[in-house]
Design a protein around this motif. Structure first.
Motif, mmCIF file in Angstrom:
data_model
loop_
_atom_site.group_PDB
_atom_site.id
_atom_site.type_symbol
_atom_site.label_atom_id
_atom_site.label_comp_id
_atom_site.label_asym_id
_atom_site.label_seq_id
_atom_site.Cartn_x
_atom_site.Cartn_y
_atom_site.Cartn_z
ATOM 1 N N LEU A 231 -78.800 0.462 -13.882
ATOM 2 C CA LEU A 231 -78.414 -0.415 -14.981
ATOM 3 C C LEU A 231 -78.053 -1.795 -14.450
ATOM 4 C CD1 LEU A 231 -77.711 -0.913 -17.955
ATOM 5 C CD2 LEU A 231 -75.428 0.030 -17.497
ATOM 6 N N GLY A 232 -77.261 -1.837 -13.368
ATOM 7 C CA GLY A 232 -76.885 -3.122 -12.794
ATOM 8 C C GLY A 232 -78.089 -3.898 -12.295
ATOM 9 N N GLY A 233 -79.042 -3.215 -11.647
ATOM 10 C CA GLY A 233 -80.238 -3.898 -11.175
ATOM 11 C C GLY A 233 -81.070 -4.476 -12.299
ATOM 12 N N GLY A 234 -81.243 -3.691 -13.348
ATOM 13 C CA GLY A 234 -82.014 -4.176 -14.494
ATOM 14 C C GLY A 234 -81.343 -5.354 -15.179
ATOM 15 N N ILE A 235 -80.032 -5.283 -15.327
ATOM 16 C CA ILE A 235 -79.311 -6.367 -15.986
ATOM 17 C C ILE A 235 -79.313 -7.616 -15.115
ATOM 18 C CG2 ILE A 235 -76.973 -7.086 -16.609
ATOM 19 C CD1 ILE A 235 -76.645 -4.442 -18.004
ATOM 20 N N GLY A 236 -79.283 -7.446 -13.792
ATOM 21 C CA GLY A 236 -79.401 -8.603 -12.918
ATOM 22 C C GLY A 236 -80.698 -9.356 -13.166
ATOM 23 N N ALA A 362 -70.365 -5.837 -19.604
ATOM 24 C CA ALA A 362 -69.642 -6.492 -18.516
ATOM 25 C C ALA A 362 -70.584 -6.953 -17.419
ATOM 26 C CB ALA A 362 -68.586 -5.539 -17.950
ATOM 27 N N ALA A 363 -71.589 -6.142 -17.097
ATOM 28 C CA ALA A 363 -72.520 -6.496 -16.018
ATOM 29 C C ALA A 363 -73.306 -7.761 -16.349
ATOM 30 C CB ALA A 363 -73.471 -5.335 -15.753
ATOM 31 N N MET A 364 -73.756 -7.893 -17.581
ATOM 32 C CA MET A 364 -74.528 -9.075 -17.970
ATOM 33 C C MET A 364 -73.657 -10.313 -17.977
ATOM 34 S SD MET A 364 -77.595 -10.058 -18.813
ATOM 35 C CE MET A 364 -78.417 -11.444 -19.605
ATOM 36 N N MET A 365 -72.441 -10.186 -18.469
ATOM 37 C CA MET A 365 -71.526 -11.329 -18.454
ATOM 38 C C MET A 365 -71.250 -11.785 -17.027
ATOM 39 S SD MET A 365 -67.551 -11.460 -19.725
ATOM 40 C CE MET A 365 -66.467 -12.788 -19.168
ATOM 41 N N GLY A 366 -70.956 -10.832 -16.134
ATOM 42 C CA GLY A 366 -70.637 -11.176 -14.760
ATOM 43 C C GLY A 366 -71.797 -11.827 -14.046
ATOM 44 N N ALA A 367 -73.014 -11.289 -14.231
ATOM 45 C CA ALA A 367 -74.180 -11.816 -13.521
ATOM 46 C C ALA A 367 -74.616 -13.172 -14.039
ATOM 47 C CB ALA A 367 -75.337 -10.822 -13.622
ATOM 48 N N THR A 368 -74.499 -13.403 -15.333
ATOM 49 C CA THR A 368 -74.949 -14.671 -15.910
ATOM 50 C C THR A 368 -73.944 -15.789 -15.658
ATOM 51 O OG1 THR A 368 -76.032 -13.399 -17.667
ATOM 52 C CG2 THR A 368 -75.810 -15.767 -17.997
ATOM 53 N N LEU A 369 -72.663 -15.498 -15.864
ATOM 54 C CA LEU A 369 -71.633 -16.516 -15.713
ATOM 55 C C LEU A 369 -71.183 -16.667 -14.261
ATOM 56 C CD1 LEU A 369 -71.622 -16.043 -18.797
ATOM 57 C CD2 LEU A 369 -69.136 -16.231 -18.713
ATOM 58 N N GLY A 392 -68.026 0.527 -13.709
ATOM 59 C CA GLY A 392 -68.143 -0.890 -14.028
ATOM 60 C C GLY A 392 -68.323 -1.737 -12.782
ATOM 61 N N MET A 393 -67.577 -1.438 -11.736
ATOM 62 C CA MET A 393 -67.702 -2.178 -10.484
ATOM 63 C C MET A 393 -69.080 -2.001 -9.877
ATOM 64 S SD MET A 393 -63.940 -1.526 -8.773
ATOM 65 C CE MET A 393 -64.267 -2.527 -7.315
ATOM 66 N N LEU A 394 -69.605 -0.787 -9.939
ATOM 67 C CA LEU A 394 -70.950 -0.534 -9.397
ATOM 68 C C LEU A 394 -72.010 -1.359 -10.124
ATOM 69 C CD1 LEU A 394 -70.818 3.339 -8.928
ATOM 70 C CD2 LEU A 394 -71.012 1.633 -7.105
ATOM 71 N N ALA A 395 -71.957 -1.322 -11.452
ATOM 72 C CA ALA A 395 -72.963 -2.037 -12.237
ATOM 73 C C ALA A 395 -72.807 -3.551 -12.109
ATOM 74 C CB ALA A 395 -72.876 -1.616 -13.706
ATOM 75 N N ALA A 397 -71.361 -5.287 -9.655
ATOM 76 C CA ALA A 397 -71.699 -5.733 -8.301
ATOM 77 C C ALA A 397 -73.214 -5.723 -8.080
ATOM 78 C CB ALA A 397 -71.009 -4.851 -7.269
ATOM 79 N N THR A 398 -73.891 -4.689 -8.560
ATOM 80 C CA THR A 398 -75.347 -4.622 -8.396
ATOM 81 C C THR A 398 -76.039 -5.742 -9.155
ATOM 82 O OG1 THR A 398 -75.192 -2.209 -8.202
ATOM 83 C CG2 THR A 398 -77.365 -3.142 -8.612
ATOM 84 N N ALA A 399 -75.604 -5.984 -10.397
ATOM 85 C CA ALA A 399 -76.182 -7.074 -11.183
ATOM 86 C C ALA A 399 -75.942 -8.416 -10.505
ATOM 87 C CB ALA A 399 -75.598 -7.069 -12.591
ATOM 88 N N GLU A 400 -74.769 -8.602 -9.951
ATOM 89 C CA GLU A 400 -74.439 -9.842 -9.254
ATOM 90 C C GLU A 400 -75.337 -10.046 -8.037
ATOM 91 O OE1 GLU A 400 -72.326 -13.289 -7.882
ATOM 92 O OE2 GLU A 400 -72.548 -12.319 -9.838
ATOM 93 N N LEU A 401 -75.534 -8.999 -7.251
ATOM 94 C CA LEU A 401 -76.361 -9.097 -6.052
ATOM 95 C C LEU A 401 -77.818 -9.397 -6.390
ATOM 96 C CD1 LEU A 401 -74.906 -6.175 -3.908
ATOM 97 C CD2 LEU A 401 -74.699 -8.624 -3.445
ATOM 98 N N VAL A 402 -78.327 -8.740 -7.421
ATOM 99 C CA VAL A 402 -79.725 -8.963 -7.815
ATOM 100 C C VAL A 402 -79.915 -10.387 -8.329
ATOM 101 C CG1 VAL A 402 -81.510 -8.313 -9.481
ATOM 102 C CG2 VAL A 402 -80.204 -6.540 -8.281
ATOM 103 N N SER A 403 -79.025 -10.830 -9.190
ATOM 104 C CA SER A 403 -79.175 -12.182 -9.729
ATOM 105 C C SER A 403 -78.980 -13.229 -8.648
ATOM 106 C CB SER A 403 -78.180 -12.407 -10.874
ATOM 107 O OG SER A 403 -76.846 -12.378 -10.393
ATOM 108 N N ARG A 404 -78.078 -12.980 -7.712
ATOM 109 C CA ARG A 404 -77.850 -13.937 -6.630
ATOM 110 C C ARG A 404 -79.071 -14.043 -5.722
ATOM 111 N NH1 ARG A 404 -72.469 -13.478 -3.077
ATOM 112 N NH2 ARG A 404 -71.610 -13.833 -5.171
#
Length: 427
Positions: A231-236, A362-369, A392-395, A397-404
């Motif tokens: 989920l985190g990877g996809g949202i990233g 939460a994952a989408m908010m964190g990765a976008t902002l 939540g931390m897993l998703a 963090a993964t979204a953040e790493l992918v988007s970064r």
């Protein structure tokens, strides 16, 4: 009394005043939007644009965009600057840069017209501008120095987020991560107090619950950790797609007349709304259904794409609304989609689709902002469920790493700020 202590106490009290003022302005802004939607949609509750006919769904955002664009074209370019980007630009400017009252008024009424007119933007981005501007007014009126004014500006922004979502701690973290206010204990106490005042004012004065409905749950089994990573990877990737589309549109159309860009945004939103009318306005009524696990796959799957496109287009074409709420919606729809797919596959012991929607939000908010801690803090405050923190931390963090990996260190606000045409005129 020690001079430093007296100065700190004075600034803390001013933070409380600024937080209360910011909350009152934000709640007034929210009430005007609700009143406008009530006049437009008397048969619906909230932003229920689904009651409109297909022709009305197409015509409403187009007409609102045209009228709003004509009004904006009559303004000097520097008076059209609104939203979180406007606050960031002022914070990053050398010396003392106050938030002008005229821009606040443009933000207030511009966002009201855009949201009531069905554009796919939110009220939280404008609320940050209005809250920070209200606090800036206090600092300007009292003749504070530049550093104290920046502290009050951060306090107003934190109070705005706290009043909007009933998340005071997330409001404080937002000012650190998104506005990049340097943390100092003595300087940040006013921000904390302001966020508390914002949340208290919202609870006392708001007729509706400012938060989102959530069902207290936990992971059904350990294997779902893999689902959270997926989920985190996809949202990233969704966060990257959202930012890329908005930035490219802004770079291409940044000097086009607002009457053209706003109308184009309205036309695209209206066309998408013929298929999924739930994307119109802030869409929190549909998000609430997803968070409760009551949505159907045939609804949420197309909403991921249509809400992302409609919002990125609106932001890239400079419609005076925010993107914080839409990121929550897109993430919630993506998480709900995954949860519903797991249920459809007959996988036992999986958490509900509402649980996945909450994590995705939460994952989408964190990765976008580029605000993972603010997203996690909001997640905990909204759910009051400590069991949600690990997934939540897993998703997040993964979204953040992918988007970064795709986009680098910059948030969507930084990218949009850098993509804006340079205006050398003084405001």
């Amino acid at each position: 009394m020690d001079h430093d202590y007296a100065a700190s106490l004075r600034l803390t009290l001013l933070g409380a005043v600024s937080g209360l003022l910011a909350a009152l302005v934000v709640l007034a802004f929210r009430s005007v939007i609700e009143w406008g939607q009530w006049l437009l949609l008397p048969a619906a509750s909230g932003d229920g644009y689904e009651v409109l006919s297909p022709a009305a769904r197409l015509a409403l955002p187009l007409a609102a965009g045209l009228l709003l664009g004509i009004a904006f074209d009559l303004l000097p370019r520097h008076r059209r600057e609104v939203g979180v980007n406007h606050v960031l630009k002022r914070l990053q400017a050398p010396g003392r840069e106050r938030l002008p009252l005229v821009n606040m008024l443009v933000q207030f009424f511009g966002a009201v017209v855009a949201i009531v007119g069905g554009h796919s933007v939110d009220r939280e981005g404008p609320a940050v501008h209005l809250g920070a501007g209200s606090a800036s007014f206090v600092g300007s009126w009292l003749g504070l120095d530049a550093e104290e004014e920046r502290t009050l500006l951060a306090a107003g922004a934190a109070a705005a987020i706290a009043a909007a979502f009933d998340t005071p701690l997330a409001g404080v973290v937002f000012s650190i991560e998104v506005l990049r206010i340097r943390y100092q204990v003595t300087r940040f106490l006013p921000v904390i107090v302001a966020a508390v005042m914002g949340a208290m004012a919202s609870r006392v004065l708001s007729l509706d619950d400012p938060g989102f409905p959530v069902v207290p749950e936990h992971l059904g089994s350990h294997w779902e950790i893999l689902a959270m990573l997926a989920l985190g990877g996809g949202i990233g990737l969704l966060a990257v797609a959202f930012s890329t589309l908005a930035v490219r549109l802004l770079r291409t159309t940044g000097r086009w007349p607002c009457s053209l860009t706003f109308s184009l945004a309205g036309l695209i939103t209206g066309l998408l709304a013929l298929w999924t009318p739930q994307i119109m306005g802030i869409s929190y009524d549909t998000l609430a259904i997803m968070l409760l696990g009551e949505a159907q796959l045939v609804l949420v799957l197309p909403l991921v794409a249509t809400k992302l496109i409609a919002t990125a287009v609106s932001i890239g074409l400079r419609v005076p609304g925010g993107l914080i709420g839409p990121t929550l919606f897109i993430g919630g729809a993506a998480g709900s989609t995954l949860g519903l797919l797991l249920a459809a596959a007959g996988i036992e012991q999986a958490a509900s689709a509402g649980f996945y929607a909450t994590i995705g939000m939460a994952a989408m908010m964190g990765a976008t902002l580029r605000a993972p801690l603010a997203a996690l803090t909001a997640l905990l405050e909204l759910t009051a469920n400590p069991n949600i923190i690990l997934p939540g931390m897993l998703a997040v963090a993964t979204a953040e790493l992918v988007s970064r990996a795709w986009r680098g260190e910059r948030s969507v606000f930084d990218l949009l700020l850098n993509a804006q045409p340079i205006d050398t005129r003084k405001s």
